[in-house]
Design a protein around this motif. Structure first.
Motif, short mmCIF file in Angstrom:
data_model
loop_
_atom_site.label_atom_id
_atom_site.label_comp_id
_atom_site.label_asym_id
_atom_site.label_seq_id
_atom_site.Cartn_x
_atom_site.Cartn_y
_atom_site.Cartn_z
N THR A 31 0.81 -1.22 0.00
CA THR A 31 0.00 0.00 0.00
C THR A 31 0.85 1.27 0.00
N GLY A 32 2.13 1.15 0.32
CA GLY A 32 3.01 2.31 0.30
C GLY A 32 3.68 2.53 -1.04
N SER A 33 3.48 1.61 -2.00
CA SER A 33 4.10 1.74 -3.33
C SER A 33 3.25 2.64 -4.23
N LEU A 34 3.91 3.37 -5.11
CA LEU A 34 3.23 4.35 -5.95
C LEU A 34 2.75 3.79 -7.28
N HIS A 35 3.15 2.56 -7.62
CA HIS A 35 2.70 1.98 -8.90
C HIS A 35 1.25 1.48 -8.79
N ASP A 36 0.70 0.99 -9.90
CA ASP A 36 -0.71 0.60 -9.93
C ASP A 36 -1.03 -0.55 -8.96
N ALA A 41 -4.02 -2.05 -3.98
CA ALA A 41 -4.01 -2.51 -2.59
C ALA A 41 -4.44 -1.40 -1.64
N LYS A 42 -4.00 -0.18 -1.95
CA LYS A 42 -4.36 0.97 -1.13
C LYS A 42 -5.87 1.22 -1.18
N GLU A 46 -8.39 1.23 2.05
CA GLU A 46 -9.22 2.36 2.46
C GLU A 46 -10.71 2.04 2.40
N ASN A 47 -11.09 1.17 1.47
CA ASN A 47 -12.48 0.74 1.42
C ASN A 47 -12.83 -0.06 2.68
N CYS A 48 -11.91 -0.91 3.14
CA CYS A 48 -12.12 -1.67 4.37
C CYS A 48 -12.23 -0.73 5.57
N ARG A 49 -11.40 0.29 5.58
CA ARG A 49 -11.43 1.26 6.68
C ARG A 49 -12.79 1.95 6.74
N VAL A 239 -2.90 -6.41 4.10
CA VAL A 239 -4.15 -6.14 3.40
C VAL A 239 -5.03 -7.38 3.25
N PRO A 240 -4.47 -8.57 2.94
CA PRO A 240 -5.34 -9.75 2.86
C PRO A 240 -6.10 -10.00 4.16
N ALA A 241 -5.42 -9.88 5.30
CA ALA A 241 -6.08 -10.11 6.59
C ALA A 241 -7.09 -9.01 6.88
N ILE A 242 -6.78 -7.78 6.49
CA ILE A 242 -7.72 -6.67 6.70
C ILE A 242 -8.99 -6.88 5.88
N ALA A 243 -8.83 -7.33 4.63
CA ALA A 243 -9.99 -7.60 3.78
C ALA A 243 -10.82 -8.73 4.36
#
Length: 379
Positions: A31-36, A41-42, A46-49, A239-243
């Motif tokens: 989520t900290g990477s700037l590529h697609d 993932a970002k 944020e949708n989960c948040r 992110v997988p665990a957050i989802a």
């Protein structure tokens, strides 16, 4: 093995597990990477948040993802104490029955010069509001009281404590690990400044949780130089665990009333099935809606809790003697100490906890086994 230890942990929801695998294998960007790949993932993060914030009725900017309840408790308390509102105040009020993560945090704070007052429970396993008010001082910075007790399932008077904290300008942290998914937390979330959740308590994966801190409070990062989660904690986000946690949370909140009614029915069925030995049984609980139905704490007079647990295990039933985080300690469950239950009867306490898939037959059979254990103990 018939499972009656849902208060310790729950099996992972199948849909949540499928989402975990899909996210881990298809949307694995940092989520900290700037590529697609990172941006996708970002977006999931944020949708989960936002989804979790909606379920709780809070501002999503106050939701932070952690490794679980223990870390959320620690970091939540540290964040509150770093705020301007707690400046030059060095007194904290909590209870004798708090989770180990809270108690350990308070011990660290005592070493740093904080004064800590630990309140007992009354005979129904709850905080006495009058006693809490009497314990409050001019320099009380924080009150940390659990929402639901994990050992006997009693709910604390959060609304009254929250009102007192607002009146006295005191910060309020509450461990809600044992309550999310069991009851509606909207009114609760508006009474506290920070709280904690852990996914594995509501059919999500282990090692992931939520720490909430009121976004209106300005706090300082506990770990210097931390950029993840706005400085709340370091480390690449899972992110997988957050989802998966978000899916599990959606499933639980959607079925909350149904599961509450189911566990309340099982609780009554179980207690009724103990009628043959009712004179030898003590059940620790609060009245009415102040008691979570899925958690039942009891003792069989004259039968040590660990012995009852091992006998149930030998016969194919998993129960516990209290919080899993305290397993192996020779001392009685913290809640028994908080309720001033003497050492010997305190060590007789066992915890039965029901889940959404617990059947009436299994509950009745477990009660029958406990009746047998009680009878055998008299031989």
């Amino acid at each position: 093995m018939k499972y009656f230890d849902y208060a310790a942990t729950t099996p992972m929801d199948l849909e949540a597990a499928q989402i975990y695998v899909k996210t881990a294998t298809e949307y694995y960007g940092n989520t900290g990477s700037l590529h697609d790949a990172g941006s996708i993932a970002k977006d999931i993060l944020e949708n989960c948040r936002r989804e979790l914030a909606k379920m709780l009725g809070v501002d999503s900017s106050g939701i932070y993802f952690t490794s679980g309840g223990s870390e959320s408790n620690y970091l939540g308390i540290q964040a509150l104490l770093s705020s301007q509102k707690a400046k030059n105040k060095h007194h904290i009020i909590s209870s004798l029955a708090e989770h180990t993560s809270i108690r350990s945090t308070l011990e660290i704070l005592e070493e740093r010069g904080y004064e800590v007052t630990l309140l007992p429970f009354n005979e129904e396993g709850q905080i006495d509001i009058a006693m809490l008010k009497e314990a409050t001082k001019e320099n009380t910075a924080l009150i940390a009281i659990q929402h639901g007790n994990s050992e006997i399932g009693t709910l604390q008077p959060i609304a009254e404590i929250g009102e007192w904290c607002r009146e006295k300008d005191i910060l309020f942290h509450s461990d809600s690990v044992h309550t999310f998914g069991k009851i509606d937390l909207h009114s609760f979330a508006n009474k506290v400044d920070s709280f904690s959740m852990s996914a594995h308590k509501f059919y999500g994966p282990k090692g992931i949780g939520v720490g909430y801190v009121n976004p209106k409070l300005a706090w300082m990062p506990h770990y210097p130089g931390t950029t993840h989660e706005n400085g709340f904690r370091p480390g690449t986000l899972n992110v997988p665990a957050i989802a998966a946690m978000t899916i599990a949370a959606q499933q639980m909140t959607a079925r909350q009333e149904e599961i509450y009614a189911h566990t309340a029915h099982l609780r009554q069925l179980f207690i009724t099935a103990l009628a043959e030995i009712k004179d030898r049984v003590t059940i620790y609980s609060a009245k009415g809606e102040q008691q979570l139905p899925h958690t039942l704490a009891m003792r069989i007079h004259g039968v040590e809790g660990q012995w009852a647990m091992l006998e149930c295990n030998r016969r194919g039933y998993a129960i516990s003697t209290g919080s899993a985080c305290s397993t192996g300690l020779k001392a009685p469950a913290k809640t028994m100490t908080a309720m001033n239950v003497p050492d010997k009867p305190a060590k007789e306490m066992i915890r039965i906890s029901f889940g959404r898939d617990t059947s009436e037959q299994d509950a009745a059979e477990l009660a029958g086994i406990l009746v047998q254990i009680a009878k055998e103990s008299m031989l």
